[in-house]
Design a protein around this motif. Structure first.
Motif, PDB file in Angstrom:
ATOM      1  N   ALA A   1       0.855  -1.185   0.000  1.00 23.14           N
ATOM      2  CA  ALA A   1       0.000   0.000   0.000  1.00 23.14           C
ATOM      3  C   ALA A   1       0.894   1.239   0.000  1.00 23.14           C
ATOM      4  O   ALA A   1       2.097   1.151   0.263  1.00 23.14           O
ATOM      5  CB  ALA A   1      -0.892  -0.011   1.241  1.00 23.14           C
ATOM      6  N   ALA A   2       0.279   2.391  -0.268  1.00 22.28           N
ATOM      7  CA  ALA A   2       1.055   3.630  -0.389  1.00 22.28           C
ATOM      8  C   ALA A   2       1.720   4.008   0.935  1.00 22.28           C
ATOM      9  O   ALA A   2       2.875   4.424   0.970  1.00 22.28           O
ATOM     10  CB  ALA A   2       0.153   4.765  -0.876  1.00 22.28           C
ATOM     11  N   GLN A   3       0.973   3.840   2.025  1.00 21.94           N
ATOM     12  CA  GLN A   3       1.519   4.208   3.340  1.00 21.94           C
ATOM     13  C   GLN A   3       1.657   2.953   4.199  1.00 21.94           C
ATOM     14  O   GLN A   3       0.937   1.989   3.984  1.00 21.94           O
ATOM     15  CB  GLN A   3       0.553   5.146   4.071  1.00 21.94           C
ATOM     16  N   PRO A   4       2.533   2.973   5.199  1.00 21.84           N
ATOM     17  CA  PRO A   4       2.617   1.836   6.120  1.00 21.84           C
ATOM     18  C   PRO A   4       1.250   1.573   6.761  1.00 21.84           C
ATOM     19  O   PRO A   4       0.479   2.512   6.969  1.00 21.84           O
ATOM     20  CB  PRO A   4       3.629   2.299   7.181  1.00 21.84           C
ATOM     21  N   ALA A   5       0.980   0.294   7.063  1.00 22.74           N
ATOM     22  CA  ALA A   5      -0.316  -0.059   7.650  1.00 22.74           C
ATOM     23  C   ALA A   5      -0.480   0.601   9.015  1.00 22.74           C
ATOM     24  O   ALA A   5       0.469   0.671   9.790  1.00 22.74           O
ATOM     25  CB  ALA A   5      -0.415  -1.572   7.794  1.00 22.74           C
ATOM     26  N   SER A   6      -1.690   1.070   9.276  1.00 22.69           N
ATOM     27  CA  SER A   6      -1.978   1.724  10.557  1.00 22.69           C
ATOM     28  C   SER A   6      -3.168   1.066  11.237  1.00 22.69           C
ATOM     29  O   SER A   6      -4.291   1.095  10.713  1.00 22.69           O
ATOM     30  CB  SER A   6      -2.273   3.219  10.315  1.00 22.69           C
ATOM     31  N   ALA A   7      -2.926   0.475  12.420  1.00 24.02           N
ATOM     32  CA  ALA A   7      -4.005  -0.163  13.170  1.00 24.02           C
ATOM     33  C   ALA A   7      -5.029   0.869  13.638  1.00 24.02           C
ATOM     34  O   ALA A   7      -6.214   0.552  13.791  1.00 24.02           O
ATOM     35  CB  ALA A   7      -3.434  -0.927  14.368  1.00 24.02           C
ATOM     36  N   THR A   8      -4.587   2.109  13.840  1.00 26.17           N
ATOM     37  CA  THR A   8      -5.515   3.164  14.274  1.00 26.17           C
ATOM     38  C   THR A   8      -6.521   3.476  13.169  1.00 26.17           C
ATOM     39  O   THR A   8      -7.731   3.516  13.402  1.00 26.17           O
ATOM     40  CB  THR A   8      -4.730   4.450  14.624  1.00 26.17           C
ATOM     41  N   ARG A   9      -6.001   3.660  11.947  1.00 23.97           N
ATOM     42  CA  ARG A   9      -6.938   3.857  10.815  1.00 23.97           C
ATOM     43  C   ARG A   9      -7.770   2.590  10.615  1.00 23.97           C
ATOM     44  O   ARG A   9      -8.956   2.659  10.302  1.00 23.97           O
ATOM     45  CB  ARG A   9      -6.157   4.177   9.531  1.00 23.97           C
ATOM     46  N   GLY A  10      -7.132   1.419  10.798  1.00 19.64           N
ATOM     47  CA  GLY A  10      -7.839   0.148  10.613  1.00 19.64           C
ATOM     48  C   GLY A  10      -9.031   0.012  11.547  1.00 19.64           C
ATOM     49  O   GLY A  10     -10.076  -0.519  11.168  1.00 19.64           O
ATOM     50  N   ALA A  11      -8.877   0.512  12.778  1.00 18.91           N
ATOM     51  CA  ALA A  11      -9.983   0.455  13.743  1.00 18.91           C
ATOM     52  C   ALA A  11     -11.172   1.262  13.230  1.00 18.91           C
ATOM     53  O   ALA A  11     -12.331   0.863  13.413  1.00 18.91           O
ATOM     54  CB  ALA A  11      -9.517   0.978  15.094  1.00 18.91           C
ATOM     55  N   GLU A  12     -10.877   2.386  12.552  1.00 13.49           N
ATOM     56  CA  GLU A  12     -11.973   3.199  11.998  1.00 13.49           C
ATOM     57  C   GLU A  12     -12.662   2.455  10.858  1.00 13.49           C
ATOM     58  O   GLU A  12     -13.890   2.459  10.740  1.00 13.49           O
ATOM     59  CB  GLU A  12     -11.434   4.543  11.497  1.00 13.49           C
ATOM     60  N   VAL A  13     -11.863   1.812   9.999  1.00  6.18           N
ATOM     61  CA  VAL A  13     -12.457   1.036   8.902  1.00  6.18           C
ATOM     62  C   VAL A  13     -13.309  -0.085   9.490  1.00  6.18           C
ATOM     63  O   VAL A  13     -14.406  -0.372   9.011  1.00  6.18           O
ATOM     64  CB  VAL A  13     -11.368   0.432   7.975  1.00  6.18           C
ATOM     65  N   TYR A  14     -12.807  -0.703  10.561  1.00  6.39           N
ATOM     66  CA  TYR A  14     -13.554  -1.811  11.178  1.00  6.39           C
ATOM     67  C   TYR A  14     -14.953  -1.358  11.591  1.00  6.39           C
ATOM     68  O   TYR A  14     -15.954  -2.001  11.268  1.00  6.39           O
ATOM     69  CB  TYR A  14     -12.806  -2.387  12.393  1.00  6.39           C
ATOM     70  N   VAL A  15     -14.998  -0.242  12.292  1.00  5.75           N
ATOM     71  CA  VAL A  15     -16.294   0.250  12.781  1.00  5.75           C
ATOM     72  C   VAL A  15     -17.204   0.609  11.608  1.00  5.75           C
ATOM     73  O   VAL A  15     -18.397   0.288  11.594  1.00  5.75           O
ATOM     74  CB  VAL A  15     -16.073   1.480  13.696  1.00  5.75           C
ATOM     75  N   ARG A  16     -16.630   1.211  10.589  1.00  2.00           N
ATOM     76  CA  ARG A  16     -17.414   1.695   9.445  1.00  2.00           C
ATOM     77  C   ARG A  16     -17.894   0.538   8.563  1.00  2.00           C
ATOM     78  O   ARG A  16     -19.018   0.530   8.090  1.00  2.00           O
ATOM     79  CB  ARG A  16     -16.540   2.668   8.648  1.00  2.00           C
ATOM     80  N   VAL A  17     -17.021  -0.467   8.332  1.00  2.00           N
ATOM     81  CA  VAL A  17     -17.331  -1.468   7.309  1.00  2.00           C
ATOM     82  C   VAL A  17     -17.628  -2.865   7.863  1.00  2.00           C
ATOM     83  O   VAL A  17     -18.498  -3.556   7.346  1.00  2.00           O
ATOM     84  CB  VAL A  17     -16.167  -1.575   6.286  1.00  2.00           C
ATOM     85  N   CYS A  18     -16.913  -3.297   8.870  1.00  2.00           N
ATOM     86  CA  CYS A  18     -16.969  -4.717   9.254  1.00  2.00           C
ATOM     87  C   CYS A  18     -17.907  -5.006  10.424  1.00  2.00           C
ATOM     88  O   CYS A  18     -18.474  -6.097  10.520  1.00  2.00           O
ATOM     89  CB  CYS A  18     -15.582  -5.231   9.643  1.00  2.00           C
ATOM     90  N   ALA A  19     -18.031  -4.040  11.339  1.00  2.00           N
ATOM     91  CA  ALA A  19     -18.687  -4.317  12.625  1.00  2.00           C
ATOM     92  C   ALA A  19     -20.146  -4.709  12.474  1.00  2.00           C
ATOM     93  O   ALA A  19     -20.669  -5.483  13.282  1.00  2.00           O
ATOM     94  CB  ALA A  19     -18.557  -3.105  13.547  1.00  2.00           C
ATOM     95  N   ALA A  20     -20.798  -4.219  11.413  1.00  2.00           N
ATOM     96  CA  ALA A  20     -22.226  -4.526  11.240  1.00  2.00           C
ATOM     97  C   ALA A  20     -22.437  -6.034  11.177  1.00  2.00           C
ATOM     98  O   ALA A  20     -23.435  -6.553  11.679  1.00  2.00           O
ATOM     99  CB  ALA A  20     -22.759  -3.862   9.973  1.00  2.00           C
ATOM    100  N   CYS A  21     -21.529  -6.754  10.555  1.00  2.00           N
ATOM    101  CA  CYS A  21     -21.678  -8.214  10.469  1.00  2.00           C
ATOM    102  C   CYS A  21     -20.854  -8.930  11.535  1.00  2.00           C
ATOM    103  O   CYS A  21     -21.378  -9.749  12.285  1.00  2.00           O
ATOM    104  CB  CYS A  21     -21.254  -8.711   9.092  1.00  2.00           C
ATOM    105  N   HIS A  22     -19.567  -8.625  11.602  1.00  2.00           N
ATOM    106  CA  HIS A  22     -18.695  -9.361  12.538  1.00  2.00           C
ATOM    107  C   HIS A  22     -18.848  -8.873  13.975  1.00  2.00           C
ATOM    108  O   HIS A  22     -18.218  -9.432  14.865  1.00  2.00           O
ATOM    109  CB  HIS A  22     -17.240  -9.288  12.066  1.00  2.00           C
ATOM    110  N   GLN A  23     -19.691  -7.855  14.177  1.00  2.00           N
ATOM    111  CA  GLN A  23     -20.055  -7.311  15.491  1.00  2.00           C
ATOM    112  C   GLN A  23     -18.944  -6.407  16.041  1.00  2.00           C
ATOM    113  O   GLN A  23     -17.771  -6.614  15.773  1.00  2.00           O
ATOM    114  CB  GLN A  23     -20.364  -8.419  16.506  1.00  2.00           C
ATOM    115  N   PRO A  24     -19.377  -5.385  16.797  1.00  2.00           N
ATOM    116  CA  PRO A  24     -18.404  -4.425  17.336  1.00  2.00           C
ATOM    117  C   PRO A  24     -17.313  -5.102  18.170  1.00  2.00           C
ATOM    118  O   PRO A  24     -16.171  -4.654  18.169  1.00  2.00           O
ATOM    119  CB  PRO A  24     -19.274  -3.505  18.204  1.00  2.00           C
TER     120      PRO A  24
END
Ligand code: HEC
Ligand code: HEC
Length: 288
Positions: free
Chosen positions: A183-206
């Protein structure tokens, strides 16, 4: 295709598989194996292997019962060898996953760790073991890592059924996913947590622990499998390898994604995997 062991009626079906092996989004609770038109292939349908299906395979095919059992093991692993099945001696998997939670659509989904064609590639060299391993040994690797459980017995009906099913889908050639590009920038778990809440949590649960089908302890597996926690894959699993998980997630999640038109950017997929890697999961125990 060399499918002389199969009854003539199945040659037609197998030929159809040969030309079309693609994605179908269907509810996780639907056990029937149907492979429909994908973005680059004409429609094809598979026999119905499910317990309440037409029984087509069983009647016509030599070994049909064993293949059907193999399909059930892949699609409803939790119900046959999961940790909640009635007979303690049958509890081989340590979590309530199905193999097809990762090898989507009974292992016939081209973009999601397909098992089609894999049968003919074994025995083969394993970098993990640093020696040539059999397909049964490879299945046991997913049993002890992805399923966080223990090895099947080599002479068990379950191992024979896995092998019979994988032999049934031995054509056409296997397809391997390319490792995800950087990816363009190094992976960031902090940004990843935001993606999780926005995209994944609805199915995989918060809480990331997924959502069970039916009540827990009923051996019904998951509607949405966990992404971490005690009932997830362990830290020795292939899905815990960074680039492999990035590719799987970007091309298949949210479930139903057209792999040719991912909803997640590559950066989002890197970031979400960094977030998943920061979460707890069982530790792989080589002695098991
Ligand atoms: C948590 C996700 C996950 C689950 C659940 C899972 N697997 Fe896997 N499996 C993987 C990954 C990742 C790989 C590595 C794929 C590769 O080598 O490209 C893999 C590889 C395999 C392979 C070797 C494929 C090849 O190309 O050589 C087989 C066979 C296999 N799994 C069978 C199973 C069976 C049978 C089950 C259920 C008992 C299962 N897996 C459950 C993730 C999973
Ligand atoms: C629309 C619901 C939905 C959304 C949103 C979704 N998933 Fe999934 N996911 C599923 C289902 C359902 C499965 C199991 C597939 C099956 O059994 O057919 C799955 C399986 C997985 C798996 C493999 C099995 C496991 O539990 O480890 C991973 C990894 C995964 N999802 C990651 C993600 C990530 C990361 C996101 C967010 C970017 C996400 N998913 C968003 C529904 C969803």
């Amino acid at each position: 295709m060399k499918l002389s062991i199969f009854a003539a009626g199945f040659l037609v079906i197998c030929a159809a598989i040969g030309v079309a092996m693609l994605v179908l989004h269907r509810p996780a609770s639907e056990p029937n194996l149907v492979v429909s038109a994908g973005p680059t292939a004409p429609p094809a349908s598979w026999p119905d292997y499910s317990a309440n299906g037409s029984g087509f395979i069983r009647r016509v095919m030599p070994g049909g019962d064993l293949i059907a059992h193999g399909y059930k093991l892949i699609s409803q692993t939790y119900a046959v060898i999961g940790p909640e099945v009635a007979a303690p001696a049958m509890r081989f998997a340590g979590n309530n996953f199905a193999c097809q939670n990762c090898h989507l659509d009974g292992g016939t989904n081209r973009s999601a760790l397909p098992l089609v064609g894999v049968y003919k590639t074994y025995p083969k060299f394993s970098a993990r073991s640093n020696r040539v391993i059999s397909l049964a040994e490879r299945i046991d690797e997913c049993m002890t890592r992805s399923m966080n459980g223990r090895k099947l017995r080599d002479d068990s009906r379950e191992m024979a059924a896995f092998l019979a099913y994988l032999r049934f889908i031995a054509e056409p050639e296997s397809v391997k996913a390319e490792p995800a590009p950087p990816a363009a920038q190094p992976a960031s778990a902090t940004r990843g947590a935001e993606v999780y809440v926005r995209v994944c949590a609805a199915c995989h649960q918060p809480d990331g622990l997924g959502r069970r089908r039916g009540s827990s302890e009923a051996a019904l597996g998951y509607e949405f499998p966990p992404l971490w926690g005690p009932d997830s894959y362990n830290d020795g699993a292939g899905m815990d390898q960074f680039l492999r998980a990035v590719g799987f997630i970007q091309h298949n999640m949210p479930r139903g994604t057209d792999p040719a038109h991912p909803q997640l950017s590559l950066q989002d997929a890197w970031d979400i995997e960094a977030f998943l890697q920061s979460k707890p999961r069982p530790h792989f125990d080589a002695a098991r």
